[in-house]
Design a protein around this motif. Structure first.
Motif, PDB file in Angstrom:
ATOM      1  N   ARG A  73     -70.138-116.270  45.507  1.00  0.00           N
ATOM      2  CA  ARG A  73     -69.841-117.800  44.936  1.00  0.00           C
ATOM      3  C   ARG A  73     -70.497-118.277  43.971  1.00  0.00           C
ATOM      4  O   ARG A  73     -70.040-119.007  42.978  1.00  0.00           O
ATOM      5  N   ILE A  74     -72.053-118.060  43.961  1.00  0.00           N
ATOM      6  CA  ILE A  74     -72.987-118.415  43.044  1.00  0.00           C
ATOM      7  C   ILE A  74     -72.635-118.001  41.357  1.00  0.00           C
ATOM      8  O   ILE A  74     -72.614-118.429  40.694  1.00  0.00           O
ATOM      9  N   GLU A  75     -72.423-116.518  41.679  1.00  0.00           N
ATOM     10  CA  GLU A  75     -72.164-115.736  40.378  1.00  0.00           C
ATOM     11  C   GLU A  75     -70.857-116.389  39.754  1.00  0.00           C
ATOM     12  O   GLU A  75     -70.814-116.415  38.426  1.00  0.00           O
ATOM     13  N   GLU A  76     -69.900-116.451  40.342  1.00  0.00           N
ATOM     14  CA  GLU A  76     -68.740-116.844  40.026  1.00  0.00           C
ATOM     15  C   GLU A  76     -68.877-118.218  39.272  1.00  0.00           C
ATOM     16  O   GLU A  76     -68.380-118.415  37.946  1.00  0.00           O
ATOM     17  N   ARG A  77     -69.475-119.274  39.800  1.00  0.00           N
ATOM     18  CA  ARG A  77     -69.846-120.528  39.240  1.00  0.00           C
ATOM     19  C   ARG A  77     -70.792-120.480  37.887  1.00  0.00           C
ATOM     20  O   ARG A  77     -70.611-120.906  36.807  1.00  0.00           O
ATOM     21  N   MET A  78     -71.654-119.702  38.065  1.00  0.00           N
ATOM     22  CA  MET A  78     -72.653-119.407  37.121  1.00  0.00           C
ATOM     23  C   MET A  78     -71.956-118.786  35.809  1.00  0.00           C
ATOM     24  O   MET A  78     -72.183-119.288  34.596  1.00  0.00           O
ATOM     25  N   LEU A  79     -71.154-117.568  35.954  1.00  0.00           N
ATOM     26  CA  LEU A  79     -70.246-117.132  34.901  1.00  0.00           C
ATOM     27  C   LEU A  79     -69.331-118.088  34.190  1.00  0.00           C
ATOM     28  O   LEU A  79     -69.230-117.997  32.925  1.00  0.00           O
ATOM     29  N   ALA A  80     -68.652-118.969  35.185  1.00  0.00           N
ATOM     30  CA  ALA A  80     -67.986-119.984  34.399  1.00  0.00           C
ATOM     31  C   ALA A  80     -68.439-120.950  33.549  1.00  0.00           C
ATOM     32  O   ALA A  80     -68.095-121.265  32.545  1.00  0.00           O
ATOM     33  N   HIS A  81     -69.953-121.194  33.889  1.00  0.00           N
ATOM     34  CA  HIS A  81     -70.612-121.901  33.066  1.00  0.00           C
ATOM     35  C   HIS A  81     -70.995-121.525  31.727  1.00  0.00           C
ATOM     36  O   HIS A  81     -70.961-121.847  30.867  1.00  0.00           O
ATOM     37  N   GLU A  82     -71.484-120.244  31.984  1.00  0.00           N
ATOM     38  CA  GLU A  82     -71.891-119.467  30.669  1.00  0.00           C
ATOM     39  C   GLU A  82     -70.668-119.619  29.748  1.00  0.00           C
ATOM     40  O   GLU A  82     -70.690-119.634  28.433  1.00  0.00           O
ATOM     41  N   ASP A  83     -69.387-118.895  30.366  1.00  0.00           N
ATOM     42  CA  ASP A  83     -68.232-118.787  29.494  1.00  0.00           C
ATOM     43  C   ASP A  83     -68.065-119.965  28.751  1.00  0.00           C
ATOM     44  O   ASP A  83     -67.080-119.999  27.665  1.00  0.00           O
ATOM     45  N   ARG A  84     -68.350-121.337  29.247  1.00  0.00           N
ATOM     46  CA  ARG A  84     -67.782-122.750  28.450  1.00  0.00           C
ATOM     47  C   ARG A  84     -68.475-122.636  27.045  1.00  0.00           C
ATOM     48  O   ARG A  84     -68.071-123.459  26.180  1.00  0.00           O
ATOM     49  N   PHE A  85     -69.697-121.905  27.007  1.00  0.00           N
ATOM     50  CA  PHE A  85     -70.443-121.753  25.598  1.00  0.00           C
ATOM     51  C   PHE A  85     -70.067-120.593  24.702  1.00  0.00           C
ATOM     52  O   PHE A  85     -70.769-120.480  23.771  1.00  0.00           O
ATOM     53  N   ILE A  86     -68.810-119.958  25.055  1.00  0.00           N
ATOM     54  CA  ILE A  86     -68.471-118.803  24.452  1.00  0.00           C
ATOM     55  C   ILE A  86     -67.167-118.898  23.766  1.00  0.00           C
ATOM     56  O   ILE A  86     -66.249-119.275  24.388  1.00  0.00           O
ATOM     57  N   ASP A  87     -67.094-118.938  22.337  1.00  0.00           N
ATOM     58  CA  ASP A  87     -65.836-118.998  21.793  1.00  0.00           C
ATOM     59  C   ASP A  87     -65.016-117.848  21.370  1.00  0.00           C
ATOM     60  O   ASP A  87     -65.662-117.261  20.286  1.00  0.00           O
ATOM     61  N   LEU A  88     -64.375-117.337  22.162  1.00  0.00           N
ATOM     62  CA  LEU A  88     -63.758-116.137  21.775  1.00  0.00           C
ATOM     63  C   LEU A  88     -62.494-116.313  20.705  1.00  0.00           C
ATOM     64  O   LEU A  88     -62.329-115.429  19.666  1.00  0.00           O
ATOM     65  N   GLU A  89     -62.040-117.449  20.520  1.00  0.00           N
ATOM     66  CA  GLU A  89     -61.128-117.617  19.594  1.00  0.00           C
ATOM     67  C   GLU A  89     -61.717-117.520  18.002  1.00  0.00           C
ATOM     68  O   GLU A  89     -61.137-117.002  17.065  1.00  0.00           O
ATOM     69  N   GLY A  90     -62.924-117.681  17.653  1.00  0.00           N
ATOM     70  CA  GLY A  90     -63.804-117.628  16.552  1.00  0.00           C
ATOM     71  C   GLY A  90     -64.192-116.233  16.247  1.00  0.00           C
ATOM     72  O   GLY A  90     -65.028-115.814  15.179  1.00  0.00           O
ATOM     73  N   PHE A  91     -64.026-115.127  17.294  1.00  0.00           N
ATOM     74  CA  PHE A  91     -64.516-113.947  16.940  1.00  0.00           C
ATOM     75  C   PHE A  91     -63.336-112.982  17.057  1.00  0.00           C
ATOM     76  O   PHE A  91     -62.316-112.845  17.715  1.00  0.00           O
ATOM     77  N   GLU A  92     -63.104-112.498  15.798  1.00  0.00           N
ATOM     78  CA  GLU A  92     -62.273-111.160  15.797  1.00  0.00           C
ATOM     79  C   GLU A  92     -62.428-110.122  16.649  1.00  0.00           C
ATOM     80  O   GLU A  92     -63.439-109.553  17.174  1.00  0.00           O
ATOM     81  N   GLY A  93     -61.215-109.663  17.204  1.00  0.00           N
ATOM     82  CA  GLY A  93     -61.225-108.479  17.955  1.00  0.00           C
ATOM     83  C   GLY A  93     -61.479-107.176  17.466  1.00  0.00           C
ATOM     84  O   GLY A  93     -62.264-107.235  16.654  1.00  0.00           O
ATOM     85  N   ALA A  94     -61.056-106.246  18.495  1.00  0.00           N
ATOM     86  CA  ALA A  94     -61.248-104.722  18.240  1.00  0.00           C
ATOM     87  C   ALA A  94     -60.102-104.127  17.645  1.00  0.00           C
ATOM     88  O   ALA A  94     -60.002-102.941  17.458  1.00  0.00           O
ATOM     89  N   GLU A  95     -59.383-104.768  16.679  1.00  0.00           N
ATOM     90  CA  GLU A  95     -57.966-104.175  16.133  1.00  0.00           C
ATOM     91  C   GLU A  95     -58.342-103.172  15.036  1.00  0.00           C
ATOM     92  O   GLU A  95     -57.551-102.111  14.850  1.00  0.00           O
ATOM     93  N   ASP A  96     -59.603-103.297  14.619  1.00  0.00           N
ATOM     94  CA  ASP A  96     -60.012-102.176  13.363  1.00  0.00           C
ATOM     95  C   ASP A  96     -60.823-101.251  14.023  1.00  0.00           C
ATOM     96  O   ASP A  96     -61.657-100.321  13.237  1.00  0.00           O
TER      97      ASP A  96
END
Length: 328
Positions: A73-96
């Motif tokens: 329960r603590i870890e799930e909340r902690m990870l959700a908090h960390e993910d708020r600061f990670i912008d996946l849209e600005g990073f190109e994926g692994a298509e290459d």
């Protein structure tokens, strides 16, 4: 400091254990309550510790389910908090492919504020006293003494190529079979040199350091997060050699012993090799085999960078505003 158990006991009349933890997590992550964050992170560290210790008596499965439920329960909340600061849209994926993904990821790491933080660039080599080094190593003890166990856990279930790289990394952590060269032994030598006793560490470790240690532990312990672990520990290995060099400047300027700095001198060279191995022989083939894991690798890398930046910001503030010298 009020402990988790004390807070829980105080709250018991108005609600059960689940309600108490929910309220504590809300205070920590929604309200920005630093005291609540310290309480919940210290509790998670205590729960994680049970996974890295040999029990002193046989307890069977008593309490195991409750502990795991609470930790998750603590870890799930902690990870959700960390993910708020990670912008996946600005990073190109692994298509290459994995190699191109690694090139882009390294660029993100190099450009992140944690990579060349002023605590390491100027304060540590130019100003840090022995007391400052002790305070710094107290924070590092949230992660460094378990690094060999983290690497050991990450090998489980890996394809042979990545597993061989991790195994070589692990054997280096174990001093290539020489007890005095085991990295946890050498790290303890560094702690002893500056008087960072267990009591000192317990009373001086800041919550940002505890967060770094807890993130590393949960990434290594929880199999669904294995690719975050790969990203996180690749970044750790990438950042550490320069940081060790800057610590060595402070060490030598303060006239501390050669034995005490062996841990950091060793890592100037070995971690550069480990970082290269992580990127080339672990991340690249894993992403080539399954491009979908790239997002998880990236999340792990950014969680490590962001938590490291917060940790270094807080250390620098504590050491420069007089807090650690009793001036405030």
């Amino acid at each position: 400091m009020v402990t988790y158990s004390q807070e829980k006991e105080h709250a018991a009349p108005s609600g059960g254990a689940e309600e108490f933890l929910t309220a504590l997590l809300d205070r920590a992550y929604d309200d920005g309550d630093r005291t609540a964050l310290e309480t919940v992170q210290n509790r998670l560290a205590a729960l994680h510790a049970k996974s890295f210790e040999i029990p002193q008596e046989h307890t069977g499965f008593k309490g195991l389910g409750d502990d795991l439920d609470e930790a998750l329960r603590i870890e799930e909340r902690m990870l959700a908090h960390e993910d708020r600061f990670i912008d996946l849209e600005g990073f190109e994926g692994a298509e290459d492919g994995g190699q191109e993904f690694v090139r882009r990821l390294k660029k993100v790491v190099r450009e992140h504020p944690a990579n060349r933080h002023p605590f390491y660039l100027t304060y540590l080599p130019e100003q840090a006293s022995v007391a400052d080094i002790a305070f710094y190593l107290a924070q590092e003890s949230a992660l460094d003494p378990r690094f060999d166990d983290f690497i050991a856990l990450m090998q489980i279930g890996m394809p042979v190529g990545p597993k061989l790289e991790l195994a070589a990394n692990y054997w280096d952590e174990m001093g290539n079979g020489a007890f005095p060269r085991v990295h946890t032994v050498m790290f303890q030598d560094a702690l002893d040199e500056v008087g960072a006793t267990p009591e000192y560490i317990a009373s001086h470790q800041i919550v940002e350091a505890t967060v770094c240690g807890n993130l590393s532990a949960l990434f290594a312990l929880r199999r669904p997060l294995i690719h975050r672990a790969i990203g996180s520990f690749a970044v750790t290995e990438f950042l550490f050699p320069r940081r060790c060099s800057q610590l060595l400047e402070a060490w030598e300027r303060n006239g501390l012993s050669a034995k005490g700095h062996e841990y950091h001198r060793e890592h100037v060279g070995v971690d550069a090799r480990h970082a290269s191995g992580f990127f080339k022989n672990v991340i690249t083939p894993l992403v080539d085999a399954s491009p979908a894991v790239a997002g998880e690798v990236y999340r792990g890398a950014l969680a490590r960078l962001n938590s490291s930046q917060r940790y270094l910001d807080r250390i620098l503030t504590r050491l420069t505003d007089g807090t650690e010298r009793g001036e405030k």
